[in-house]
Design a protein around this motif. Structure first.
Motif, PDB file in Angstrom:
ATOM      1  N   VAL A  76     -20.852   5.002  34.133  1.00 31.77           N
ATOM      2  CA  VAL A  76     -20.508   5.333  32.791  1.00 31.77           C
ATOM      3  C   VAL A  76     -20.434   3.719  31.832  1.00 31.77           C
ATOM      4  N   VAL A  77     -19.878   3.034  32.593  1.00 24.49           N
ATOM      5  CA  VAL A  77     -19.630   1.858  31.834  1.00 24.49           C
ATOM      6  C   VAL A  77     -21.038   1.033  31.552  1.00 24.49           C
ATOM      7  N   SER A  78     -21.891   0.980  32.475  1.00 23.22           N
ATOM      8  CA  SER A  78     -23.181   0.654  31.975  1.00 23.22           C
ATOM      9  C   SER A  78     -23.898   1.220  31.264  1.00 23.22           C
ATOM     10  N   VAL A  79     -24.003   2.688  31.168  1.00 22.91           N
ATOM     11  CA  VAL A  79     -24.728   3.476  29.967  1.00 22.91           C
ATOM     12  C   VAL A  79     -24.091   3.025  28.715  1.00 22.91           C
ATOM     13  N   GLU A  80     -22.630   3.002  28.552  1.00 20.24           N
ATOM     14  CA  GLU A  80     -22.378   2.799  27.396  1.00 20.24           C
ATOM     15  C   GLU A  80     -22.487   1.321  27.013  1.00 20.24           C
ATOM     16  N   HIS A  81     -22.545   0.228  27.825  1.00 21.68           N
ATOM     17  CA  HIS A  81     -23.176  -1.181  27.426  1.00 21.68           C
ATOM     18  C   HIS A  81     -24.478  -0.696  26.607  1.00 21.68           C
ATOM     19  N   VAL A  82     -25.392  -0.057  27.529  1.00 20.98           N
ATOM     20  CA  VAL A  82     -26.729   0.015  27.430  1.00 20.98           C
ATOM     21  C   VAL A  82     -26.774   0.575  25.710  1.00 20.98           C
ATOM     22  N   ASP A  84     -14.777   7.503  42.846  1.00 21.42           N
ATOM     23  CA  ASP A  84     -14.867   7.261  41.240  1.00 21.42           C
ATOM     24  C   ASP A  84     -15.480   6.025  40.883  1.00 21.42           C
ATOM     25  N   THR A  85     -15.319   4.984  41.670  1.00 22.54           N
ATOM     26  CA  THR A  85     -15.952   3.450  41.315  1.00 22.54           C
ATOM     27  C   THR A  85     -17.300   3.702  40.777  1.00 22.54           C
ATOM     28  N   HIS A  86     -18.271   4.337  41.684  1.00 20.14           N
ATOM     29  CA  HIS A  86     -19.433   4.275  41.068  1.00 20.14           C
ATOM     30  C   HIS A  86     -19.599   4.992  39.882  1.00 20.14           C
ATOM     31  N   LEU A  87     -18.961   6.178  39.803  1.00 18.57           N
ATOM     32  CA  LEU A  87     -19.087   6.990  38.527  1.00 18.57           C
ATOM     33  C   LEU A  87     -18.534   6.046  37.259  1.00 18.57           C
ATOM     34  N   ILE A  88     -17.475   5.322  37.286  1.00 19.04           N
ATOM     35  CA  ILE A  88     -16.888   4.474  36.175  1.00 19.04           C
ATOM     36  C   ILE A  88     -18.145   3.490  36.000  1.00 19.04           C
ATOM     37  N   LEU A  89     -18.692   2.603  37.090  1.00 23.73           N
ATOM     38  CA  LEU A  89     -19.639   1.682  36.766  1.00 23.73           C
ATOM     39  C   LEU A  89     -20.770   2.258  35.911  1.00 23.73           C
ATOM     40  N   SER A 149      -6.607   0.823  45.149  1.00 22.58           N
ATOM     41  CA  SER A 149      -7.899   1.427  44.367  1.00 22.58           C
ATOM     42  C   SER A 149      -8.553   0.372  43.687  1.00 22.58           C
ATOM     43  N   ASP A 150      -9.991   0.389  43.780  1.00 22.71           N
ATOM     44  CA  ASP A 150     -10.925  -0.259  43.067  1.00 22.71           C
ATOM     45  C   ASP A 150     -10.902   0.423  41.449  1.00 22.71           C
ATOM     46  N   THR A 151     -10.630   1.653  41.264  1.00 25.84           N
ATOM     47  CA  THR A 151     -10.601   2.331  40.062  1.00 25.84           C
ATOM     48  C   THR A 151      -9.903   1.784  39.128  1.00 25.84           C
ATOM     49  N   HIS A 152      -8.724   1.320  39.292  1.00 22.49           N
ATOM     50  CA  HIS A 152      -7.753   0.821  38.460  1.00 22.49           C
ATOM     51  C   HIS A 152      -8.208  -0.465  38.038  1.00 22.49           C
ATOM     52  N   LEU A 153      -8.499  -1.336  38.970  1.00 20.79           N
ATOM     53  CA  LEU A 153      -9.184  -2.553  38.582  1.00 20.79           C
ATOM     54  C   LEU A 153     -10.312  -2.568  37.815  1.00 20.79           C
ATOM     55  N   ILE A 154     -11.351  -1.666  37.929  1.00 19.51           N
ATOM     56  CA  ILE A 154     -12.527  -1.598  37.045  1.00 19.51           C
ATOM     57  C   ILE A 154     -11.875  -1.338  35.828  1.00 19.51           C
ATOM     58  N   LEU A 155     -11.006   0.066  35.496  1.00 22.95           N
ATOM     59  CA  LEU A 155     -11.001   0.230  34.373  1.00 22.95           C
ATOM     60  C   LEU A 155     -10.044  -0.675  33.446  1.00 22.95           C
ATOM     61  N   MET A 156      -9.062  -1.512  34.401  1.00 20.52           N
ATOM     62  CA  MET A 156      -8.534  -2.565  33.558  1.00 20.52           C
ATOM     63  C   MET A 156      -9.406  -3.528  33.075  1.00 20.52           C
TER      64      MET A 156
END
Lengths: 647, 647
Positions: free
Chosen positions: B595-601, B588-593, A587-594
């Motif tokens: 959230v991470v971008s919002v956090e960086h901003v 989930d990938t889009h969600l995480i990305l 899964s990509d999710t783990h990669l991104i979180l890492m």
């Protein structure tokens, strides 16, 4: 100082010209007389107490040359008192750096006899500039002969003359002998050595010497990266996804690089006496306007412009304008990418000569548009910052730098970001990076040094030819030399030089892990940059006044911001590498979180590193603390002696 | 000052006792005589030139009370000179704050006659402490009567006496009248009003007043959050996933809160004269040891300990030890969670009285273990920091604060982080947060104020009873009062008070979006905290010496770090909310990305906000610049007058 040769040339035996004042050709006689009188007048009468002489012009072509060119010099005694006034720090007999005071002059190292030779030419010129700048109006209501050039008590006369174009320019003279020596040790000798930073500082002042120090430091710091990059390039060229190692190296390098530079810069600035020097109160910049009022700090009458109004202008006009420009720039970039796609599809549909030429059209159009936008934006930024009406030159500069920086950053790097993170095409990223780096380097070197030099040379030859006609193949006489320097272009400060280094730093730190040769190219560029910059300072531009500087100012912040962004891009590039992605097959999710956690840890580590490494080396801290302690003790001792109750 | 009443009580009419010196009961006569002599001696002989009297003890129970208690006072003249020596800033006649100088004394506001009443009691006591601390050995090789208590020229006598336990304590006396007035306006009056910060500063000094100022500011700043939280709690209780709004509010609030506090603190510190005050050179702390050498800053002889050795101790012992403790703490937490699971499964397998009691066992055991670890770690941290052998008290404090802070942070919040981000159980997170907040608050209030007060009261009653036996129901006579104060416990500084606020800030900013009542609870806690802290300062502890402070120091950094971490946790909580997750149903990938971008901003926005909001309000900046300008001008004027070349 080697002024004596020229002094005799200029007329008086005791007079060593240091600074040139060029008034408008048709400046009114009464204004000129008044100004010279004020400059020559005693300090107790509010004058500058300097020496002035008119430049003797020859009998020929009187029509063309400006008769209103004046040479300013000073006695050593006046210069030494000026050194105390501007708060120069010099080396004391015990090796520490102390604020120079006239009464203690004998206790400073290298002070001999009358003190001639104690101050460098750049320092003398800086002092004279300061004395001229702080020459204030007394009860004059306006400049004699110019009823529109209003004056009020305390207004800087030189600033008013400049803003009304009565004074064309003030510039320090080159010293041919010293310049010859400096240029020999700096760039004429082809051998591997450090730049003579102390000599550069001696001749051009601290601001410029710090720039060259930074350039050298940056170049040396890039060498390890270049050394890592070459074998990578040679043996691993096609395997471009193995860049994790280089990315990690990049991260650590860019943090340490900037922290260590702060220490180096503090050491240099301490030795040059600018680290602990207190800056004199800044005058309003020439363009500043407002309603006459009392300055709350000085209590002097001067134009007052409400800060709230300026803030409104900044936040309601400048910020939206910059954002709009950024949006436009991004929009142009998107058009470019769709044109690329369109050209490629046209080529694929119908391969031929015409359509293969078509392939290059988008890039060329985009390059031209970018250059045009950069130029237009630069003008707009200058206009806007001027319109914001900053009271101080420093604040004007900071706002201008910030505006130009943000736009340049987006213009240069947006397409690379798009290729890297939206298109995720590492081959294209590498190609674009290489193209951008190489073309911008070549263009820069030409635009920056060789074009002005060529223009300068043409003028120079004309002057020489004129002289040759009269006197044959001799050195230029002093008055011709002054005319020549007056015609040279003015060096506008280190802004463009730092900007170039900033963008190069961006190429190296943001993306170089996909193109390891970037560091090599930047090193090569910087080696030639040292030579071309040195050459342009010595031969292309008018000598600039020395700018006292204790650090590289807003650029330190800019480079640090870039290195934070570099952590983010490098982590993202690592996350995109097939090597790392192979670890997380399901899964990509783990990669991104890492990747995100690693990035956060690195950012935290960066903060801790910046916090733990002291900005000033221990040795210098102790010296500064020692001075501080001495002044506290002196204060203490003064008290019981003077105020002790008699018993 | 209301010293006269007690002065007559103590014996001499002109003598106002301010500070108490308590020497060991069996201190050798010769040492006592020598010390008193040095304190009384003229300043020109290296003495402190202060007044000292022995505390008269009554005829009864001589065996128990220590005869070696001395009262220290001073003449007004000496105090005023001391004020100049320590560099006090006072209000000038024009309303600005200026460094007090004896020669200019008449030009300061509120200076009348001899100057009595010009300095507050806290300032007088601070000056006396400074004079005692800087009383230095001359040619004595050791303290008379104590060959082991070595002295060398320049060594602080008081420090040496303390490190050899010849001097038991030095403390300032309470002023009953002033204390009564202060406590009335501070906490006796039950009405809504601000704290009398100026009076607190007047009585206890700037350090403590800044703490109470921060406490008040923090409480007021929480009110909007509490107001947002209450309706949320009342109407939306079960819908606990709708916390996106609160999280965003949290983010903005915590950034603005800290930036605005810096401005408030600068305003307070300017008014109290500590903002621009230069601190005197710091003495080595009593526990510091090393080989005798020359201090490179002062040139005085004092123990020298190589910095490299200290760094080795820090990085090779302290840092690994702290990391080990953190690991242990996390390990204990994991055991707790597995015990929880085990207890729950035992209960589910066999529900009954015994197994339902078992459900509480893990929490209780964990709470006890955490408390024990906290206590043990605190001792270890103090021991380690002592062993690191810091030269300055301030550096010792910073290292101690950092160690304790990191551990407390992990101990308090690790379980919440685990529940929130590993277990992702928001119901449990809310429960744990509520439990932790409420229990820690109740425990704190008891441990901090009421327990010491109860102990104090018991002692107090005993003393009163003893007096009553003799004199009936009157006020305590002065000597009994001194004995009583000497027996009170010592206030160890604001460390624990700030630590408590830091943890409360953590609860509110990190997780409160899942438990909006947290802010309400913290507001309630802080309202009572003001009262209990005020009470403990006035009645439980010995009066502390005033600590000049211009800001809350390392705590500003700690709170800012917490607010950065809060951005990360809040963004993660937003990402975990079902509301937001519903927007990204497919991956989930889009969600995480996102959230991470919002956090960086947000992090970038936070940095920009911190950069744009000036730390010192414009008004104060102008006043400081004005002082700076004046001193530069004065320097300039001095030069031509003294060194002008005669013509």
């Amino acid at each position: 100082m080697q002024m004596d040769l020229r002094a005799s040339d200029a007329g008086g035996a005791a007079f060593a010209p240091l600074v040139v004042l060029e008034l408008a050709t048709h400046a009114k006689e009464e204004a000129v007389t008044w100004l010279l009188g004020r400059i020559r007048d005693d300090e107790r009468n509010g004058g500058a107490e300097l020496l002035v002489q008119q430049l003797q012009i020859g009998g020929r072509d009187d029509q063309k040359t400006n008769p209103n060119v004046f040479l300013v010099g000073s006695t050593w005694h006046r210069l030494l008192r000026g050194a105390e006034e501007v708060g120069l720090f010099k080396e004391f007999h015990d090796g520490s750096m102390r604020g120079f005071t006239f009464s203690n002059r004998e206790r400073f190292r290298d002070f001999q006899g009358d003190g001639d030779g104690f101050l460098s030419a750049a320092e003398c010129q800086y002092i004279i500039k300061h004395e001229l700048d702080t020459l204030r109006a007394r009860d004059e209501a306006h400049v004699p002969g110019y009823p529109k050039a209003k004056l009020y008590p305390g207004k800087s006369i030189i600033r008013r003359l400049q803003s009304h174009s009565i004074l064309v320019q003030v510039f320090p003279l080159h010293d041919k002998e010293e310049l010859k020596r400096l240029s020999f040790s700096w760039y004429r000798r082809i051998k591997l050595s450090f730049q003579p930073l102390d000599d550069i500082r001696h001749y051009f002042g601290e601001g410029l010497a710090l720039y060259f120090g930074f350039l050298e430091y940056f170049t040396f710091a890039l060498v390890p990266m270049a050394l890592v990059g070459i074998p990578y390039y040679l043996f691993d060229w096609e395997n471009y996804d193995k860049y994790v190692l280089i990315a990690v190296f990049n991260l650590v390098w860019s943090t340490v690089f900037l922290e260590v530079w702060k220490r180096c810069s503090a050491t240099l600035a301490y030795g040059w006496g600018t680290l602990s020097r207190k800056m004199a109160f800044e005058e309003p910049r020439p363009g500043f306007h407002g309603v006459l009022g009392l300055n709350p700090v000085t209590g002097r009458e001067e134009p007052i412009y409400p800060n709230a109004k300026r803030q409104l202008r900044i936040y309601l006009v400048s910020v939206p304008f910059v954002l709009l420009c950024l949006y436009l720039s991004l929009h142009v970039m998107m058009i470019y990418f769709s044109m690329e796609v369109w050209a490629l599809s046209a080529y694929e549909a119908e391969p031929g000569v015409l359509s293969s030429v078509l392939l290059f059209v988008p890039s060329i159009v985009y390059a031209v548009v970018i250059e045009a936008m950069n130029l237009a934006y630069r003008y707009a930024a200058e206009f806007l910052t001027d319109w914001e009406n900053h009271r101080l030159e420093s604040s004007y500069q900071n706002h201008l730098v910030l505006k130009v920086l943000v736009f340049n950053f987006v213009n240069c790097f947006a397409s690379l970001f798009y290729i890297a993170f939206v298109m995720q095409d590492m081959v294209l990223l590498r190609q674009s990076l290489a193209t951008l780096l190489i073309t911008s380097q070549i263009l820069n070197q030409i635009m920056e040094a060789f074009l002005p030099y060529w223009l300068q040379r043409r003028r120079n030859k004309k002057a020489h030819r004129r002289v040759w006609r009269v006197m044959g193949d001799k050195e230029l006489p002093f008055r011709e030399q002054v005319q020549l320097e007056a015609d040279m272009s003015t060096y506008l400060g280190t802004f463009d030089d730092y900007l170039e280094q900033f963008l190069l730093f961006g190429y190296v730190s943001l993306f170089s892990c996909v193109y390891p040769l970037a560091a090599v190219l930047v090193v090569l560029n910087n080696v030639t940059e040292v030579y071309s910059d040195a050459f342009k300072m010595c031969h292309v531009f008018k000598r600039p006044f020395s700018v006292p500087a204790a650090n590289i100012g807003v650029w330190q912040l800019a480079f640090e911001t870039m290195s934070v962004i570099a952590v983010v891009t490098n982590c993202a590039l690592i996350g995109l590498s097939p090597q790392v992605q192979a670890y997380f097959p399901e899964s990509d999710t783990h990669l991104i979180l890492m990747v995100v956690s690693v990035e956060h840890v690195l950012l935290a580590f960066k903060c801790i590193l910046a916090f733990v490494i002291p900005d000033v080396p221990k040795q210098i801290q102790i010296k500064l603390a020692h001075l501080e302690f001495e002044s506290l003790e002196a204060l203490k001792k003064k008290v019981p002696m003077l105020q002790r109750k008699p018993k």
